[in-house]
Motif scaffolding. Sequence first.
Motif, PDB file in Angstrom:
ATOM      1  N   ALA A   1       0.838  -1.202   0.000  1.00  0.00           N
ATOM      2  CA  ALA A   1       0.000   0.000   0.000  1.00  0.00           C
ATOM      3  C   ALA A   1       0.868   1.245   0.000  1.00  0.00           C
ATOM      4  O   ALA A   1       2.002   1.214   0.480  1.00  0.00           O
ATOM      5  N   GLY A   2       0.332   2.314  -0.539  1.00  0.00           N
ATOM      6  CA  GLY A   2       0.988   3.617  -0.455  1.00  0.00           C
ATOM      7  C   GLY A   2       1.810   3.956  -1.684  1.00  0.00           C
ATOM      8  O   GLY A   2       2.100   3.104  -2.522  1.00  0.00           O
ATOM      9  N   GLU A   3       2.170   5.226  -1.766  1.00  0.00           N
ATOM     10  CA  GLU A   3       2.950   5.716  -2.891  1.00  0.00           C
ATOM     11  C   GLU A   3       4.163   6.458  -2.365  1.00  0.00           C
ATOM     12  O   GLU A   3       4.136   6.962  -1.242  1.00  0.00           O
ATOM     13  N   LYS A   4       5.182   6.563  -3.220  1.00  0.00           N
ATOM     14  CA  LYS A   4       6.350   7.299  -2.758  1.00  0.00           C
ATOM     15  C   LYS A   4       6.053   8.797  -2.714  1.00  0.00           C
ATOM     16  O   LYS A   4       5.188   9.281  -3.441  1.00  0.00           O
ATOM     17  N   PRO A   5       6.753   9.506  -1.827  1.00  0.00           N
ATOM     18  CA  PRO A   5       6.491  10.939  -1.731  1.00  0.00           C
ATOM     19  C   PRO A   5       6.850  11.634  -3.046  1.00  0.00           C
ATOM     20  O   PRO A   5       7.772  11.214  -3.744  1.00  0.00           O
ATOM     21  N   PHE A   6       6.121  12.692  -3.358  1.00  0.00           N
ATOM     22  CA  PHE A   6       6.321  13.388  -4.627  1.00  0.00           C
ATOM     23  C   PHE A   6       7.758  13.903  -4.752  1.00  0.00           C
ATOM     24  O   PHE A   6       8.263  14.575  -3.855  1.00  0.00           O
ATOM     25  N   GLY A   7       8.412  13.548  -5.872  1.00  0.00           N
ATOM     26  CA  GLY A   7       9.769  14.038  -6.123  1.00  0.00           C
ATOM     27  C   GLY A   7      10.816  13.456  -5.198  1.00  0.00           C
ATOM     28  O   GLY A   7      11.925  13.977  -5.112  1.00  0.00           O
ATOM     29  N   ARG A   8      10.483  12.373  -4.490  1.00  0.00           N
ATOM     30  CA  ARG A   8      11.406  11.765  -3.536  1.00  0.00           C
ATOM     31  C   ARG A   8      11.442  10.258  -3.778  1.00  0.00           C
ATOM     32  O   ARG A   8      10.631   9.727  -4.543  1.00  0.00           O
ATOM     33  N   ASP A   9      12.381   9.581  -3.155  1.00  0.00           N
ATOM     34  CA  ASP A   9      12.435   8.130  -3.213  1.00  0.00           C
ATOM     35  C   ASP A   9      12.417   7.558  -1.804  1.00  0.00           C
ATOM     36  O   ASP A   9      12.760   8.242  -0.846  1.00  0.00           O
ATOM     37  N   VAL A  10      12.026   6.298  -1.731  1.00  0.00           N
ATOM     38  CA  VAL A  10      12.059   5.580  -0.455  1.00  0.00           C
ATOM     39  C   VAL A  10      13.210   4.573  -0.532  1.00  0.00           C
ATOM     40  O   VAL A  10      13.301   3.801  -1.484  1.00  0.00           O
ATOM     41  N   GLU A  11      14.114   4.649   0.440  1.00  0.00           N
ATOM     42  CA  GLU A  11      15.306   3.797   0.404  1.00  0.00           C
ATOM     43  C   GLU A  11      15.246   2.767   1.527  1.00  0.00           C
ATOM     44  O   GLU A  11      14.804   3.065   2.642  1.00  0.00           O
ATOM     45  N   LEU A  12      15.697   1.570   1.203  1.00  0.00           N
ATOM     46  CA  LEU A  12      15.668   0.461   2.168  1.00  0.00           C
ATOM     47  C   LEU A  12      17.054   0.280   2.795  1.00  0.00           C
ATOM     48  O   LEU A  12      18.066   0.317   2.093  1.00  0.00           O
ATOM     49  N   TRP A  13      17.070   0.105   4.114  1.00  0.00           N
ATOM     50  CA  TRP A  13      18.324  -0.015   4.863  1.00  0.00           C
ATOM     51  C   TRP A  13      18.319  -1.249   5.734  1.00  0.00           C
ATOM     52  O   TRP A  13      17.262  -1.673   6.198  1.00  0.00           O
ATOM     53  N   VAL A  14      19.500  -1.787   5.961  1.00  0.00           N
ATOM     54  CA  VAL A  14      19.644  -2.814   6.984  1.00  0.00           C
ATOM     55  C   VAL A  14      20.591  -2.259   8.047  1.00  0.00           C
ATOM     56  O   VAL A  14      21.592  -1.607   7.731  1.00  0.00           O
TER      57      VAL A  14
END
Lengths: 184, 225
Positions: free
Chosen positions: B151-164
């Motif tokens: 669910a959900g969308e990435k923020p406008f003009g931004r990216d979502v990054e995954l971290w460990v």
Amino acid sequence: MNERTGPQERLENQIARVALRDRAAFQALYKATSAKLLAVTLRILKDRDEAEETLQEVYVKVWNNAARYKTVGYSPMTWLITIARNTAIDRLRKRPQASADIDAALTIIDPKPSMEARLAAASDLAQLNACFDELPTDRSAALRGAYLEGMSYQDLATRADVPLNTMRSWLRRGLIALRECMDR
Amino acid sequence: MNDPDLTPDEERQARAAEYVLGLMTLEEASIFEANMRADPTLATLVRNWNSRFAPIATSLEPVSAQAAVWDEIEDSLFGKPEVARGPGWRWLLAGAFAAGLGAAVFFNAPALTPPSHQLALVTEAFSPVPGLQIDLDVRDAQRRLVTNPIAGEKPFGRDVELWVIVADAPPQSLGVLNLTRSQSFVIPTIVDPTLVTFAISDEPLGGSPTGTPTGPILAAVPLEG
């Protein structure tokens, strides 16, 4: 940490380190603030178990949102209290029926941070109380009931034994008078 | 419902205060939030009301929480300590060896390999990117992590990054998430699953320019907890 830093700077520093996933700072922040925040959730929920469960939720939110702290323009205690109060009221409203997600207030970035916020945050209890004292007693009681105990218009109207619209009109005028007094 | 005798400015102030006090209905509050997104000066009014009232809360007599509260917070964010867990598959393995090779036939293959972990990264309503859910399938043994955006969308003009995040080491980037399809990422060898956390952060397009999270952490989930 520097012995001479004030409590506000110390809390800001801890929140900044929590944003960097510093667990020791998180624990220190918890130790410094949890008793205050439990007082807030307990006052609203009036049930020790629920208040403590809510406190857990609050600190999980603090851990997850610490990186945003700087952008919202609150003093550290106001930020923490706002999260605690919103989480507790959310829970209170969910008891009988669903309610608004009032946490959204903290997700909006403030366009002109700090100066004004710091002044507002610094407004002390004495000034607030003096301004409450200028209001008719039933209105200041209503404002305190809404803020401290999370009472709804209906709760407040029932308690004061007045029609809901009367309460609404009292409280709104009380708010306007309170702001004028505090901005003097 | 406007008060006829409040000026437009007073009406805005009153609405902001009602929102802060939690006096709006669900519908009124969501309309107010939409207005606040369009008009950040409303957010300033909300912040000022919170700041005006905060001294009342600060003046309350502190109430110490029971020690268990902190333990629960740690458990929910960082996972339970190793000793608190059940015997699990290692105990089964030990049993199989104790009973001799023949015992192996009683176990089907999955019982002899470490289980994969099904996790979910969910952003809170309170988050800057609310309503985001990304399911994670972590296959420790294969050093793979498969993401499944729910669910959900990435923020406008931004990216979502995954971290460990492993123990107290700085977060390591696994990459930028595609929120429209599943992806597979290589993860480091996991020595102690109780010390591993996955997190997502809000970053500029293309991901963090510095190699560590620059935007807010949107959600985090421990591998075991």
